[in-house]
Design an enzyme around this catalytic site. Structure first.
Site, PDB file in Angstrom:
ATOM      1  N   HIS A 144      -2.110   7.362   7.279  1.00  0.00           N
ATOM      2  CA  HIS A 144      -1.156   8.278   6.628  1.00  0.00           C
ATOM      3  C   HIS A 144      -1.815   9.612   6.272  1.00  0.00           C
ATOM      4  O   HIS A 144      -1.140  10.647   6.238  1.00  0.00           O
ATOM      5  CB  HIS A 144      -0.600   7.640   5.352  1.00  0.00           C
ATOM      6  CG  HIS A 144       0.524   6.670   5.584  1.00  0.00           C
ATOM      7  ND1 HIS A 144       1.752   7.057   6.057  1.00  0.00           N
ATOM      8  CD2 HIS A 144       0.601   5.327   5.384  1.00  0.00           C
ATOM      9  CE1 HIS A 144       2.543   5.985   6.148  1.00  0.00           C
ATOM     10  NE2 HIS A 144       1.866   4.928   5.751  1.00  0.00           N
TER      11      HIS A 144
ATOM     12  N   CYS B  96       6.230  -0.330   7.134  1.00  0.00           N
ATOM     13  CA  CYS B  96       5.842   0.855   6.365  1.00  0.00           C
ATOM     14  C   CYS B  96       7.023   1.290   5.515  1.00  0.00           C
ATOM     15  O   CYS B  96       8.157   1.323   5.999  1.00  0.00           O
ATOM     16  CB  CYS B  96       5.442   1.982   7.315  1.00  0.00           C
ATOM     17  SG  CYS B  96       4.905   3.478   6.476  1.00  0.00           S
ATOM     18  N   LEU B  97       6.746   1.656   4.268  1.00  0.00           N
ATOM     19  CA  LEU B  97       7.813   2.100   3.378  1.00  0.00           C
ATOM     20  C   LEU B  97       8.462   3.383   3.882  1.00  0.00           C
ATOM     21  O   LEU B  97       9.595   3.689   3.506  1.00  0.00           O
ATOM     22  CB  LEU B  97       7.262   2.302   1.965  1.00  0.00           C
ATOM     23  CG  LEU B  97       6.755   1.025   1.283  1.00  0.00           C
ATOM     24  CD1 LEU B  97       6.033   1.377  -0.011  1.00  0.00           C
ATOM     25  CD2 LEU B  97       7.892   0.050   1.012  1.00  0.00           C
TER      26      LEU B  97
ATOM     27  N   HIS C 180      -4.121   1.249   8.089  1.00  0.00           N
ATOM     28  CA  HIS C 180      -2.740   1.745   8.017  1.00  0.00           C
ATOM     29  C   HIS C 180      -2.635   2.883   6.998  1.00  0.00           C
ATOM     30  O   HIS C 180      -2.035   3.932   7.291  1.00  0.00           O
ATOM     31  CB  HIS C 180      -1.803   0.584   7.648  1.00  0.00           C
ATOM     32  CG  HIS C 180      -0.373   0.979   7.474  1.00  0.00           C
ATOM     33  ND1 HIS C 180       0.631   0.566   8.323  1.00  0.00           N
ATOM     34  CD2 HIS C 180       0.228   1.769   6.551  1.00  0.00           C
ATOM     35  CE1 HIS C 180       1.779   1.089   7.934  1.00  0.00           C
ATOM     36  NE2 HIS C 180       1.570   1.818   6.851  1.00  0.00           N
ATOM     37  N   GLU C 181      -3.219   2.669   5.809  1.00  0.00           N
ATOM     38  CA  GLU C 181      -3.080   3.683   4.752  1.00  0.00           C
ATOM     39  C   GLU C 181      -3.846   4.951   5.100  1.00  0.00           C
ATOM     40  O   GLU C 181      -3.353   6.066   4.875  1.00  0.00           O
ATOM     41  CB  GLU C 181      -3.546   3.122   3.407  1.00  0.00           C
ATOM     42  CG  GLU C 181      -2.719   1.953   2.882  1.00  0.00           C
ATOM     43  CD  GLU C 181      -1.230   2.218   2.900  1.00  0.00           C
ATOM     44  OE1 GLU C 181      -0.809   3.378   2.692  1.00  0.00           O
ATOM     45  OE2 GLU C 181      -0.465   1.263   3.128  1.00  0.00           O
TER      46      GLU C 181
ATOM     47  N   GLN D 200       3.082  10.038   1.397  1.00  0.00           N
ATOM     48  CA  GLN D 200       4.395   9.374   1.424  1.00  0.00           C
ATOM     49  C   GLN D 200       5.277   9.791   0.255  1.00  0.00           C
ATOM     50  O   GLN D 200       6.493   9.581   0.304  1.00  0.00           O
ATOM     51  CB  GLN D 200       4.226   7.849   1.432  1.00  0.00           C
ATOM     52  CG  GLN D 200       3.650   7.312   2.740  1.00  0.00           C
ATOM     53  CD  GLN D 200       3.546   5.806   2.717  1.00  0.00           C
ATOM     54  OE1 GLN D 200       2.575   5.267   2.192  1.00  0.00           O
ATOM     55  NE2 GLN D 200       4.529   5.110   3.256  1.00  0.00           N
TER      56      GLN D 200
ATOM     57  N   GLY E 180       0.827  -1.189   0.000  1.00  0.00           N
ATOM     58  CA  GLY E 180       0.000   0.000   0.000  1.00  0.00           C
ATOM     59  C   GLY E 180       0.864   1.242   0.000  1.00  0.00           C
ATOM     60  O   GLY E 180       2.063   1.176   0.319  1.00  0.00           O
TER      61      GLY E 180
HETATM   62 NI    NI Z   1       2.826   3.041   5.644  1.00  0.00          NI
END
Ligand code: NI
Length: 181
Positions: free
Chosen positions: A148, A102-103, A144-145, A52, A47
């Site tokens: 953000h 998480c990226l 989670h997304e 991000q 995701g």
């Molecule tokens: Ni993330």
């Protein structure tokens, strides 16, 4: 289309409450989504949220095939989805713990409590409504997304820091260069 730089935790742009999308089916929005898909694929993510890559808009993408990635053993498929202006409603009070990465927090994982069952609504990039009731891994990915878009990174949700650490230490069998979400 392009692979964009992913901001890392500590960048204040990850802490903003994102702005709603007001114009749909535009070249700019389709380009943003294309860049997000390229960036997520290049990073082997499950995701990605627009903040991000430094874009202050309520746009998230997510989706994975069942067991398609060795980092997601036993995890079910989640349909590839582009979601704008999402709203989450928890269904019931039940929470469950699960590992997340998480990226924007590369190389780490932690156990995060999430609502087990949620309804989420929003619109796709063409302005068509999305309305789903989901549970488990799918519900976790969405929470989670959407976090953000609220300026929340998963470490802010960790309750037990004994279950937060480096992927290569916690899960030595997994690819240490890979992160998810
Ligand atoms: Ni993330």
């Amino acid at each position: 289309m392009a692979v964009r730089e992913i901001l890392k935790m500590g960048d204040p742009r990850l802490l903003r409450v994102a702005q709603p999308v007001t114009a749909f089916d535009t070249d700019a929005l389709h380009r943003l989504v294309a860049d997000m898909l390229d960036t997520m694929r290049a990073a082997n993510g499950a995701g990605l949220a627009a903040p991000q890559i430094g874009v202050d808009l309520q746009v998230v993408i997510f989706g994975n095939e069942a067991n398609s990635n060795p980092r997601y053993p036993g995890r079910p498929a989640v349909p590839r989805t582009v979601l704008c202006n999402p709203v989450i409603t928890p269904l019931g009070a039940q929470e469950e713990d699960g590992w997340e990465g998480c990226l924007s927090v590369p190389g780490m994982r932690g156990v995060v409590p999430r609502w087990t069952r949620i309804r989420y609504t929003g619109v796709d990039p063409f302005g068509e409504p999305i309305d789903r009731t989901v549970e488990g891994w799918h519900a976790r990915v969405v929470q989670h997304e959407v976090d953000h878009l609220l300026g929340k990174l998963y470490p802010m949700r960790v309750r037990d820091f004994a279950q937060f650490g480096f992927t290569e230490v916690l899960f030595p069998e997994l690819d240490p260069n890979a992160d998810d979400d």
